[in-house]
Design a protein around this motif. Structure first.
Motif, short mmCIF file in Angstrom:
data_model
loop_
_atom_site.label_atom_id
_atom_site.label_comp_id
_atom_site.label_asym_id
_atom_site.label_seq_id
_atom_site.Cartn_x
_atom_site.Cartn_y
_atom_site.Cartn_z
N GLU A 210 1.01 -1.33 0.09
CA GLU A 210 0.04 -0.06 0.01
C GLU A 210 0.91 1.16 -0.01
OE1 GLU A 210 -3.78 -0.63 2.72
OE2 GLU A 210 -1.74 -1.61 3.43
N GLU A 211 0.35 2.27 -0.61
CA GLU A 211 1.08 3.47 -0.61
C GLU A 211 0.30 4.66 0.07
OE1 GLU A 211 3.16 2.97 -5.01
OE2 GLU A 211 1.14 3.86 -5.07
N PHE A 212 1.10 5.51 0.71
CA PHE A 212 0.60 6.62 1.27
C PHE A 212 0.85 7.74 0.46
CE2 PHE A 212 -0.22 4.99 5.83
CZ PHE A 212 0.09 3.78 5.66
N ILE A 412 1.07 12.38 -4.20
CA ILE A 412 2.57 12.37 -4.37
C ILE A 412 3.00 11.11 -3.22
CG2 ILE A 412 4.62 13.50 -3.36
CD1 ILE A 412 3.12 16.17 -3.77
N GLU A 413 3.57 10.09 -3.60
CA GLU A 413 3.91 9.14 -2.93
C GLU A 413 4.98 9.37 -1.81
OE1 GLU A 413 5.28 5.35 -4.84
OE2 GLU A 413 6.48 4.77 -2.93
N VAL A 414 4.45 9.20 -0.48
CA VAL A 414 5.34 9.66 0.58
C VAL A 414 5.82 8.51 1.26
CG1 VAL A 414 4.95 12.29 0.74
CG2 VAL A 414 3.39 10.73 1.98
N GLY A 415 5.05 7.53 1.31
CA GLY A 415 5.25 6.11 1.98
C GLY A 415 4.86 4.88 1.34
N HIS A 416 5.39 3.91 1.75
CA HIS A 416 5.00 2.68 0.76
C HIS A 416 5.15 1.53 1.87
CE1 HIS A 416 5.27 0.67 -3.31
NE2 HIS A 416 4.43 0.21 -2.47
N VAL A 417 4.39 0.64 1.98
CA VAL A 417 4.68 -0.58 3.01
C VAL A 417 4.46 -1.65 2.09
CG1 VAL A 417 4.01 0.63 5.07
CG2 VAL A 417 2.27 -0.32 3.65
MG MG Z 1 7.10 2.85 -3.99
#
Ligand code: MG
Ligand code: ATP
Length: 574
Positions: A210-212, A412-417
């Protein structure tokens, strides 16, 4: 801090190559200075903001039970050979790599799965030591294709990367959940508006991710969300219900028709009075695989588009580019615009599920100025391999609840788990002894936050035509005090007094004691974006200072004697 001593210069002109507002404002504010493509010096103001972001990240990682480590940035390539990623990263051109004086191959880490997996395999033997989540905050290096967005996409940038190690899937679920929760807290504390969406797992590989996403018009990522069920996904992955197309009816004899200069779906629709959903588009790519480069034809219904990430995943390719006109000519034997699935040379064919079951369709003839009509599967060409490669679009029905209409927004992708599973621990033989006495690979997750990108995203989401409007938690200073006339002793003394009081009260304050006219000082404070501005000027005759909020611009006259307490309270409240 005194502005007269501060290592900073605001600029009137924005960098010629800057496209994003965040890039322009951070450069004009003197926060960053470009030294090369995607390489920036951070001035003291930028560094304060970056340290604040890091502090929030660190607190939330620690709260979630993660342990801080620091892994090498200069990494021996042998570890990347061992994990099996060296090829992918080298071929994609994203990795900075070099040889030392002995000829040993090294790289500048774009990420650190190999380093952390090596540390765990050397340190942890038993399930009793698990779970473990380790993180670091450090520079990462990626030779980005287009590093033109300031801190948004640097070639050297600050990332927080965390890695979880568990004995089994249930453990991974819990570790992943804890990180996801910590991420929500991080971005909330940063004062950002964001959404969490399902994401493609990309080159790192893995089962769930998942992306933040910080929502902003200038965001590079297109997202789709469903207001009915709450589903949200990056378009790289988003799924919708296939829009209905016109039926082709019972098979008719195939025809080869002259279509001089007619190459687009729209033009063909006009020429033949045929709905685009009755056409099969043939999109040609050049796909790079582990051991070869080959042309790839993707067949998709004429009214739809394939998403390149879905195509790359379906093909199992390392990299994908649109085919050049020369390659198109080579494989079709025709000018571009007439490609079709019948008679392509040296080309792998994949078909989107949208063309499954179509009858009497139109497609290119692989002859210049000609198209085929009433083409039918199995009779005129073999059934291709099908995969879902269609890009979902706003307005289509959500595939999850089959009810809501997908809405588009940008982020804007700031985090990715990610849930990685055992990809790295298998490859690198990182094993522990399980409860049943058997040796098993660690079950891993990995979790990234773009620390420097958060700063850019915050500006992208929070600015006006005068400059930056920092969320309170990220501002380099919470308050700026401006003595309006430096030759007015009352103004200077009041400013100095308040400066000392605020420092004592633990408020982060900048005193603009530069021997400047008020105009440029006011402009600078707006550009730099401090949450509160105190003007020491004419109102001092009534014993008051003027306090203005950067966000919204609300102004208030406050007695000088109360100003420190007032500000302390306001700053504490955010
Ligand atoms: Mg990523
Ligand atoms: P993108 O799709 O934007 O290239 P990514 O998916 O390759 O990013 P990850 O490998 O998921 O990036 O890295 C974790 C986080 O690091 C990202 O969510 C992003 O916030 C940040 N990040 C990645 N690349 C950059 C970069 N070039 N500059 C600044 N931050 C970056």
């Amino acid at each position: 801090m005194r502005a007269s001593r501060l290592l900073n210069r605001t600029l009137f002109d924005e960098p010629a190559d800057a496209e994003l507002k965040s890039h322009k404002l951070l450069a004009r504010g003197g926060y960053i200075r470009k030294v090369g493509a995607g390489l920036y010096s951070y001035g003291p103001l930028m560094w304060r903001t970056l340290r604040k972001i890091s502090a929030i990240v660190r607190e939330e990682m620690d709260r979630a039970g993660a342990q801080e480590v620091l892994l090498p940035i200069l990494q021996p390539m042998e570890f990347w050979e061992e994990s099996g990623r060296a090829d992918t990263y080298l071929k994609a051109g994203i990795m900075f790599h070099l040889k030392d004086r002995r000829g040993v191959a090294l790289c500048l880490g774009p990420t650190a799965e190999e380093m952390i997996t090596d540390l765990l395999r050397a340190t942890v033997d038993s399930y009793k030591q698990l779970p473990i989540t380790a993180y670091q905050i450090s520079n990462k290096y990626r030779d980005e294709f287009r590093p033109r967005f300031g801190l948004m996409r640097g070639r050297e940038f600050i990332m927080k990367d965390a890695y979880s190690f568990d004995a089994d899937e249930a453990g991974l679920d819990a570790s992943y959940g804890a990180m996801r929760e910590a991420y929500v807290r991080v971005f909330q504390r940063c004062g950002l508006k964001f959404v969490v969406v399902e994401a493609d797992s990309g080159a790192i590989g893995g089962s769930r991710s998942e992306e933040f996403m910080v929502t902003a018009e200038a965001g590079e990522d297109a997202l789709l969300t469903c207001p009915h069920c709450g589903y949200g996904a990056n378009v790289e992955r988003a799924e919708s219900v296939l829009p209905a197309g016109d039926s082709g009816g019972a098979p008719l004899p195939m025809r080869n028709e002259s279509t001089p200069g007619i190459t687009t779906v729209a033009a063909l629709a006009e020429f033949f009075k045929l709905a685009p959903s009755r056409m099969v588009k043939t999109v040609l790519f050049e796909a790079t695989y582990k051991n070869k480069v080959q042309a790839l034809a993707v067949l998709i219904r004429g009214d739809l588009d394939a998403h390149p990430v879905k195509v790359q995943n379906a093909a199992g390719a390392i990299a994908l580019e649109m085919a050049s006109d020369d390659l198109v000519r080579k494989v079709t034997g025709a000018e571009p615009g007439y490609a079709g699935p019948i008679g392509l040379k040296d080309t792998r064919i994949l078909a989107d599920t949208s063309v499954q079951g179509m009858t009497n369709f139109l497609c290119g003839a692989n002859q210049s100025d000609r198209h085929l009509l009433d083409v039918n599967w199995e009779r005129d060409l073999p059934l291709p391999k099908f995969a879902e490669m269609r890009a979902a679009r706003a307005g289509e029905t959500c595939a999850r609840c089959q009810t809501g209409q997908l809405q588009g927004l940008r982020g804007i992708e700031v985090g990715h788990v990610f849930k990685l599973g055992t990809k790295y621990s298998d490859a690198m033989k990182a094993l522990f002894t399980a409860a049943d006495g058997k040796r098993r690979p660690f079950v891993m997750g990995c979790y990234g936050i773009g620390v420097s990108r958060i700063a850019a995203a915050a500006v992208e989401q929070n600015h006006d035509d005068k400059g930056i409007v920092w969320p309170a938690a990220l501002a380099p200073y919470e308050v700026v005090i401006i003595p309006m006339q430096m030759d007015n002793p009352a103004a200077v003394q009041a400013a100095e007094k308040l400066y000392v009081e605020l420092q004592r009260a633990g408020v982060e304050v900048l005193l603009d004691d530069r021997d400047n006219r008020p105009g440029p000082k006011l402009k600078d404070s707006e550009l730099l974006g401090f949450p509160f501005r105190v003007l020491c000027g004419r109102s001092l005759e009534q014993g008051q200072v003027e306090i203005e909020r950067r966000a919204g611009g609300a102004k208030e006259l406050v007695p000088l004697a109360d100003a420190a307490a007032w500000l302390r309270k306001a700053v504490g409240a955010g």
